[in-house]
Design a protein around this motif. Structure first.
Motif, PDB file in Angstrom:
ATOM      1  N   GLU A 132      31.622  50.115  33.462  1.00  0.00           N
ATOM      2  CA  GLU A 132      31.289  49.353  34.909  1.00  0.00           C
ATOM      3  C   GLU A 132      31.624  47.828  34.636  1.00  0.00           C
ATOM      4  O   GLU A 132      32.140  46.746  35.518  1.00  0.00           O
ATOM      5  N   ALA A 133      30.922  47.268  33.756  1.00  0.00           N
ATOM      6  CA  ALA A 133      31.421  45.911  33.147  1.00  0.00           C
ATOM      7  C   ALA A 133      32.830  45.543  32.454  1.00  0.00           C
ATOM      8  O   ALA A 133      33.064  45.033  32.794  1.00  0.00           O
ATOM      9  N   PHE A 134      32.896  46.899  32.149  1.00  0.00           N
ATOM     10  CA  PHE A 134      35.273  45.944  31.861  1.00  0.00           C
ATOM     11  C   PHE A 134      35.526  46.033  33.229  1.00  0.00           C
ATOM     12  O   PHE A 134      36.437  45.334  32.795  1.00  0.00           O
ATOM     13  N   ASP A 135      35.102  46.906  34.441  1.00  0.00           N
ATOM     14  CA  ASP A 135      35.396  46.886  35.150  1.00  0.00           C
ATOM     15  C   ASP A 135      35.236  45.610  36.178  1.00  0.00           C
ATOM     16  O   ASP A 135      36.341  44.805  36.505  1.00  0.00           O
ATOM     17  N   PRO A 178      36.392  41.506  39.883  1.00  0.00           N
ATOM     18  CA  PRO A 178      35.437  41.452  41.106  1.00  0.00           C
ATOM     19  C   PRO A 178      34.927  40.239  40.761  1.00  0.00           C
ATOM     20  O   PRO A 178      33.772  39.303  41.035  1.00  0.00           O
ATOM     21  N   LEU A 179      34.224  40.509  39.141  1.00  0.00           N
ATOM     22  CA  LEU A 179      31.874  40.349  39.895  1.00  0.00           C
ATOM     23  C   LEU A 179      32.206  38.385  38.418  1.00  0.00           C
ATOM     24  O   LEU A 179      31.606  37.790  38.490  1.00  0.00           O
ATOM     25  N   TYR A 228      36.855  34.473  40.009  1.00  0.00           N
ATOM     26  CA  TYR A 228      37.697  35.270  41.011  1.00  0.00           C
ATOM     27  C   TYR A 228      37.169  35.223  42.521  1.00  0.00           C
ATOM     28  O   TYR A 228      36.572  34.766  43.023  1.00  0.00           O
ATOM     29  N   GLY A 229      39.332  34.801  43.010  1.00  0.00           N
ATOM     30  CA  GLY A 229      38.973  34.378  44.638  1.00  0.00           C
ATOM     31  C   GLY A 229      38.519  36.148  45.613  1.00  0.00           C
ATOM     32  O   GLY A 229      38.754  37.090  45.430  1.00  0.00           O
TER      33      GLY A 229
END
Lengths: 502, 183
Positions: free
Chosen positions: B134-137, B162-163, B167-168
């Motif tokens: 999740e952290a990688f994603d 995204p996080l 990130y636009g």
């Protein structure tokens, strides 16, 4: 012409175009691109006839639409040894003293796994037994599950990102939608985290109201689980029973909070409103009824030979593996580890009520059923004590920076109006810092990691959803079981996909 | 209120190891900066010592990795940190839990932007697998030697993380698979 006919003829036209191009086998560059190693490579059979072409077209289309490439369960030959261990649920075979050594264990050789004919199939995401949009890829040898991998993310809506755009007051409306079967526990977790950041003390009545709602929600969540679990094991009677009992609790929630789900009732600083008049009678009727109905469940399922045969010895997980997989809640307790945050690290006022932590011995599906069923009994015990001990007083903290003034004060006091306006437009600003706070939700440890940069919105909010973490145990539970038992095992994990994907 | 102060003394936000602290107890944590906030004990191991610290803590009874996440501090680089910790853009935050001691400890590892990678905890805490994915994603932090470092929540072909704070968001109103324009 109906929609379906239109689609069918359009697809047929495309398929025939392809057949014209090269009926024997298309060159690779003319095929629609594949990404990753998604899907089974055997699906693109080069020698397929005209009917086969139609099927191939749908296969390719399917892959383009839903293929998740590397996230999926790959063919055995392309999977490396450690990944195989995860998919076979045997991670404990990695010795601890090798943890610092990144080189692979020599005995873990991919060629030693799985011989003979195997088949990779999808369970879900559109399957009634997956309780949402969980997709589990299974590698089967005959009817036995060899490897499995949950593929998730179909419900991902970026709620952690959303939380960064909402004030601390608004945050409760966001988190309550994650685990939609226990919304009040989500709200309590959020509010305890915010209050820990603010370092404020709750009035006793607010704490006890929260505890009452948390336990009633635990009852409704477990009853709902019993209903869907019964449904998965083909007991539709249980399905109706469970929903009937849940409805009683939800009616009380509606009376108290105004909504059946997604209440936004627990807010930083207390709760939104006091309990309604006559709540004691409502709650006693609920718990007394459910207490007798639990005996009916026992009659219906617990002693029932078919139910026991389908659950006993199915999906066994031991305490070491459960701990290593970070599993919490009924999965961990069914494995024999007496770990309940209400007892181990008491929050709210759980140190002032008397209850037992239910543990299993075998760690199979039946134990998880028994643990949940008896946890309902313990919750009823707690609720009865709350009925006796509920203190009087404020239901929210009297700090006008955190909670709004009473509605009547707004008409007569300018200051109250300003506080009200400031709270709902800007909110409050906790000090700079970061905290982690966790509660025991019906599914396990529900944690909230909050980072504050001193502004009115969290700089970062991370939600430790028990369903998300518990899903890691699924390959371990499924390995070696029958395909028919997969449904029973998945159900016993009790994942709520709203919380898994957030 | 949540109270996890079991045996953890209150101490100033920075400074050496007080009595009862894990840093004083475990040799592998010797010299690791420590901070306390609202009763939570937070260790700041350097990236090179992160894995050794986790293994030592596991040996000391912290059997469960209850949570792992990342934080992008791009817009909050002046956050308070104890002496001897240089602020980097990313942090990997690990919450470990000891069932015997009924105690939590948190590790915060500084991860620089130009080399966003940390060793995986998978081999001592297999339960960190999904959380590291999740952290990688969502942050693009690589967990070296992770057995299956693929996106978990976002689609496989998604671009960007995204996080991250840069990130636009909101450029494409509805993001279907074949939506026109950049993501």
């Amino acid at each position: 012409m109906s929609d379906e006919q239109e689609r069918g003829s359009a697809a047929g036209a495309v398929a025939s175009q392809w057949a014209e191009l090269d009926p024997a086998g298309r060159p690779r560059d003319e095929r629609p691109p594949e990404h990753g190693r998604g899907g089974a490579p055997g699906a693109h059979d080069e020698t397929a006839g005209a009917g086969g072409d139609l099927r191939t077209h749908f296969d390719v289309l399917f892959e383009q639409e839903t293929g998740e490439g590397d996230q999926e369960l790959g063919p055995l030959a392309e999977t490396d040894a450690v990944e195989l261990l995860i998919e076979r649920g045997a991670v404990l075979r990695v010795p601890e003293d090798r943890a610092l050594d990144p080189t692979l264990d020599p005995e873990l050789d991919a060629s030693s796994f799985g011989e003979g004919e195997t088949m990779i199939i999808n369970l879900g995401p559109q399957h009634p037994s997956t309780h949402g949009v969980l997709r589990v890829m299974l590698e089967l040898e005959g009817e036995t599950v060899l490897r499995s991998k949950p593929v998730i993310g179909y419900l991902h809506t970026g709620m952690e990102k959303t939380a960064e755009e909402l004030t601390y007051v608004q945050g409760a409306t966001n988190v309550t939608r994650m685990d939609y079967l226990s919304p009040l526990n989500n709200e309590i977790c959020w509010c305890l985290a915010v209050e820990k950041l603010l370092d404020v003390e709750m009035p006793p009545r607010a704490t006890w109201i929260r505890m009452l709602m948390s336990e009633l929600n635990r009852i409704s969540s477990h009853v709902m689980w019993a209903a869907t679990n019964g449904m998965d094991l083909a007991s539709t009677t249980m399905m109706i029973f469970g929903f009937r009992e849940r409805e009683m609790v939800l009616s009380f929630f509606e009376k108290t909070t105004g909504l059946r789900m997604n209440h936004n009732y627990v807010r930083p600083g207390g709760v939104a409103a006091d309990l309604p008049d006559g709540w004691e009678d409502d709650v006693s009727v609920i718990v007394e009824t459910i207490a007798t109905r639990l005996d009916e469940y026992d009659e219906l399922l617990t002693g029932q030979p078919i139910f026991r045969e389908r659950t006993e010895g199915v999906g066994v997980i031991g305490p070491e593996l459960a701990l290593a997989m970070s599993a919490t809640g009924p999965i961990l307790r069914a494995a024999g580890v007496a770990w309940d945050l209400r007892r181990a690290m008491p929050y709210l006022a759980y140190d002032e009520v008397d209850f037992d932590v239910i543990v299993g011995t075998v760690g199979d599906t039946f134990d998880r059923y028994a643990v949940r069923l008896n946890e309902i009994r313990e919750s009823i015990r707690i609720v009865r004590q709350i009925l006796e001990k509920m203190p009087s007083g404020d239901y929210r903290v009297q700090d006008k920076k955190i909670t709004p003034p009473p509605r009547a004060r707004i008409d007569e006091s300018m200051e109250a109006l300003i506080h009200h306006f400031k709270l709902y437009t800007r909110g409050f600003e906790p000090p700079v810092g970061e905290i982690y706070s966790a509660i025991e939700s019906p599914r396990g440890e529900l944690g909230c990691y909050l980072v504050s940069d001193g502004s009115n919105k969290p700089y970062r909010m991370h939600w430790r959803g028990p369903s998300f973490v518990n899903l890691q145990s699924v390959p371990a539970l499924l390995h070696g079981s029958l395909l028919a038992d997969t449904v029973a095992i998945l159900s016993s994990v009790d994942p709520v996909l709203g919380e898994v994907d957030r | 209120m949540t109270d996890v102060r079991d045996g953890v003394p209150d101490a100033p936000a920075t400074g050496g190891a007080p009595e009862g602290s894990l840093v004083a107890e475990l040799a592998a944590l010797d010299g690791v900066p420590v901070a306390y906030f609202r009763g939570d004990e937070v260790l700041f191991p350097a990236r090179e010592r992160y894995l050794a610290a986790a293994v030592a803590l596991k040996g000391a009874g912290f059997a469960m990795c209850s949570d792992l996440c990342a934080v992008d501090y791009l817009a909050h680089m002046d956050r308070p940190l104890p002496d001897g910790v240089a602020a980097e853009r990313f942090e990997v935050v690990v919450n470990l839990l000891s069932l015997e001691r009924r105690r939590r400890v948190r590790l915060r590892v500084q991860v620089p932007e130009d080399d966003a990678s940390v060793p995986t905890l998978f081999r001592c805490y297999p339960g960190s697998e999904n959380m590291e994915r999740e952290a990688f994603d969502l942050f693009g932090i690589c967990f070296t030697d992770h057995p299956d470092l693929t996106r978990i929540l976002m689609p496989q072909d998604w671009e960007g993380h995204p996080l991250r704070k840069d990130y636009g968001t909101g450029r494409v109103p509805v993001q279907f698979k074949d939506a026109p324009g950049p993501r």
